[in-house]
Write an enzyme that holds these catalytic residues in place. Structure first.
Site, PDB file in Angstrom:
ATOM      1  N   PHE A 171       0.846  -1.190   0.000  1.00  0.00           N
ATOM      2  CA  PHE A 171       0.000   0.000   0.000  1.00  0.00           C
ATOM      3  C   PHE A 171       0.887   1.248   0.000  1.00  0.00           C
ATOM      4  CE2 PHE A 171      -2.857   3.169   1.908  1.00  0.00           C
ATOM      5  CZ  PHE A 171      -3.966   3.000   1.100  1.00  0.00           C
ATOM      6  N   ASP A 218       2.467  -5.227   8.269  1.00  0.00           N
ATOM      7  CA  ASP A 218       1.274  -4.374   8.197  1.00  0.00           C
ATOM      8  C   ASP A 218       0.071  -5.302   8.058  1.00  0.00           C
ATOM      9  OD1 ASP A 218      -0.904  -2.828   7.456  1.00  0.00           O
ATOM     10  OD2 ASP A 218       0.237  -1.538   6.108  1.00  0.00           O
ATOM     11  N   TYR A 244     -10.373  -0.114  11.159  1.00  0.00           N
ATOM     12  CA  TYR A 244     -11.625   0.183  10.458  1.00  0.00           C
ATOM     13  C   TYR A 244     -11.977  -0.781   9.329  1.00  0.00           C
ATOM     14  CZ  TYR A 244      -8.190   2.758   7.611  1.00  0.00           C
ATOM     15  OH  TYR A 244      -7.092   3.125   6.869  1.00  0.00           O
ATOM     16  N   LYS A 245     -11.149  -1.766   9.036  1.00  0.00           N
ATOM     17  CA  LYS A 245     -11.480  -2.717   7.970  1.00  0.00           C
ATOM     18  C   LYS A 245     -12.228  -3.904   8.576  1.00  0.00           C
ATOM     19  CE  LYS A 245      -7.487  -1.339   5.142  1.00  0.00           C
ATOM     20  NZ  LYS A 245      -8.195  -0.395   4.265  1.00  0.00           N
ATOM     21  N   ARG A 260     -12.742  -4.844  -6.685  1.00  0.00           N
ATOM     22  CA  ARG A 260     -12.447  -5.576  -5.449  1.00  0.00           C
ATOM     23  C   ARG A 260     -13.744  -5.913  -4.720  1.00  0.00           C
ATOM     24  NH1 ARG A 260      -8.171  -3.072  -1.419  1.00  0.00           N
ATOM     25  NH2 ARG A 260      -9.925  -1.665  -1.135  1.00  0.00           N
TER      26      ARG A 260
END
Length: 420
Positions: free
Chosen positions: A133, A205, A230-231, A379
């Protein structure tokens, strides 16, 4: 010849059977999902856990509104970063006292990477993934400039070989277990062991892994890790991140951002910094209590849940999604970007299509929310706590309809919003 209608009928029967046998099906009631929406973007922002609204109401009206500043003591606000960190740690295979919740992923990554490099003085090389990312790459470059390190980008699949060839110069490796674009899954245990054989530290990560994979940070000897709340943890937009520092590194963990919350005696108001013992030294500034309490409430959705079962359902969902794509999207310009082998796949399926962006927008207009990543990826993320096989079939069915009808070519679907 099998028609699309025949395929849909067969797939609907399979979805119903899979959902009927799902041991986690009841967990869907722990989330507040809007009617008429199939939500497959939990790998970007998790759905709202049912426990969160009441927790926030209490935090605002009673803890803040009535108890005011006394809540730092009376309601345990001061201890929240470590308390919530331990709750996250239970999902990471981390014993208590090694995980801290707070700050953003970028801040935690900067702190962890800088501290890790300081734990390996004299080693001038930092390895990261060119497919990582962007934040991870930006932070790696920044830390490299700050500490005078060379930052080398090595794909995860080539990392073990790179460490074997040049490992005595490597201070730290920073990688993610899951490719955020394609969902490809890498072996945390094997790559951590490869780093250790070279004398380097392994920093992970976990943004696309925490909450959907049965992680074993302690058992695998991971040195440090960061991740967002938050995922798959569903802590809400901008939820606090987390930092894992293995017990064996905590005494030597040299925090680069030495805020007052990480001081050994913060209310002594000393003019020089003395780090707190243990994971507390990783604290920086005053914690964002409303979002931290929202994350704490969100984590109760995992109460009594075995992450091995979560992973098993995730594999079933993505396997079924791939089957639906094969049978319903053939000939419509889609190709599968996600590995088909279950042990190489995270909790998402990514499909390539030259018109990925307008297709995702047309899909949303049909009540199915996914997302896209440049340049051409659709996605579809599955959170096993609230996504069903019927949801997966509905998503692919509507994607087929959007493609066959050509509606995605409408100008309203092609206009780029600020967030994709």
């Amino acid at each position: 010849m099998t028609t699309a209608t025949d395929a849909l009928t067969a797939l609907a029967s399979r979805a119903a059977a899979l959902d009927a046998a799902d041991p986690l099906a009841a967990l869907r009631d722990r989330f507040l999902l809007p009617e008429g929406v199939v939500y497959l973007d939990g790998n970007s922002l998790g759905a709202l856990p049912a426990a969160v609204p009441a927790a926030l109401e209490d935090a605002v009206r009673r803890q803040w509104g009535t108890d005011l500043i006394r809540s730092w003591n009376d309601n345990g606000w001061w201890q929240a970063p470590q308390r919530v960190g331990d709750a996250v740690g239970r999902l990471l295979g981390a014993a208590p006292g090694q995980v801290l919740a707070g700050e953003s992923t970028s801040v935690q990554l900067f702190n962890a990477l800088t501290a890790a490099a300081r734990l390996r003085p004299g080693r001038p090389l930092l390895l990261t993934d060119p497919d990582q990312f962007p934040t991870d790459q930006y932070i790696a470059d920044s830390v490299g400039r700050l500490l005078g390190l060379e930052v080398r980008r090595v794909p995860a699949r080539e990392l073990a070989a790179a460490l074997a060839a040049d490992g005595d110069r490597v201070a730290v490796t920073v990688y993610g277990p899951v490719d955020y674009r394609t969902g490809e899954l890498y072996d945390v245990a094997a790559l951590t062991a490869a780093a250790h054989r070279a004398g380097a530290l392994a920093l992970w990560d976990l943004c696309h892994a925490a909450g959907c994979l049965p992680l074993e940070l302690d058992a695998h000897g991971v040195d440090l890790a960061v991740g967002c709340g938050y995922k798959y943890l569903s802590g809400g937009p901008g939820a606090p991140a987390f930092l894992y520092v293995a017990h064996r590194h905590q005494d030597a963990f040299d925090q680069p951002l030495t805020g007052w919350n990480g001081h050994a005696e913060p209310f002594a108001m000393e003019g020089s910094y003395r780090p707190a013992p243990g994971i507390g030294r990783a604290r920086v500034g005053t914690p964002p209590m409303l979002s931290l309490l929202a994350l704490e409430a969100a984590l109760t959705a995992f109460d009594g849940v075995d992450t091995v079962q979560v992973r098993a359902k995730s594999v079933s969902l993505t396997e079924f999604l791939l089957e639906c794509a094969d049978r319903l999207l053939d000939g419509l310009g889609f190709t599968v970007a996600t590995p088909r082998e279950a042990d190489r796949r995270g909790s998402q399926v990514s499909l390539r299509h030259p018109d990925a962006y307008p297709l995702v927008q047309a899909l949303a207009a049909r009540g199915v929310i996914g997302d896209m990543r440049a340049p051409d990826l659709v996605r579809l993320g599955v959170n096993a706590l609230y996504v069903s096989h019927a949801d997966v079939l509905a998503a692919v069915r509507e994607l087929r309809e959007a493609a066959v009808s050509g509606e995605y070519r409408d100008e309203r679907f092609r206009r780029r919003a600020a967030v994709t």
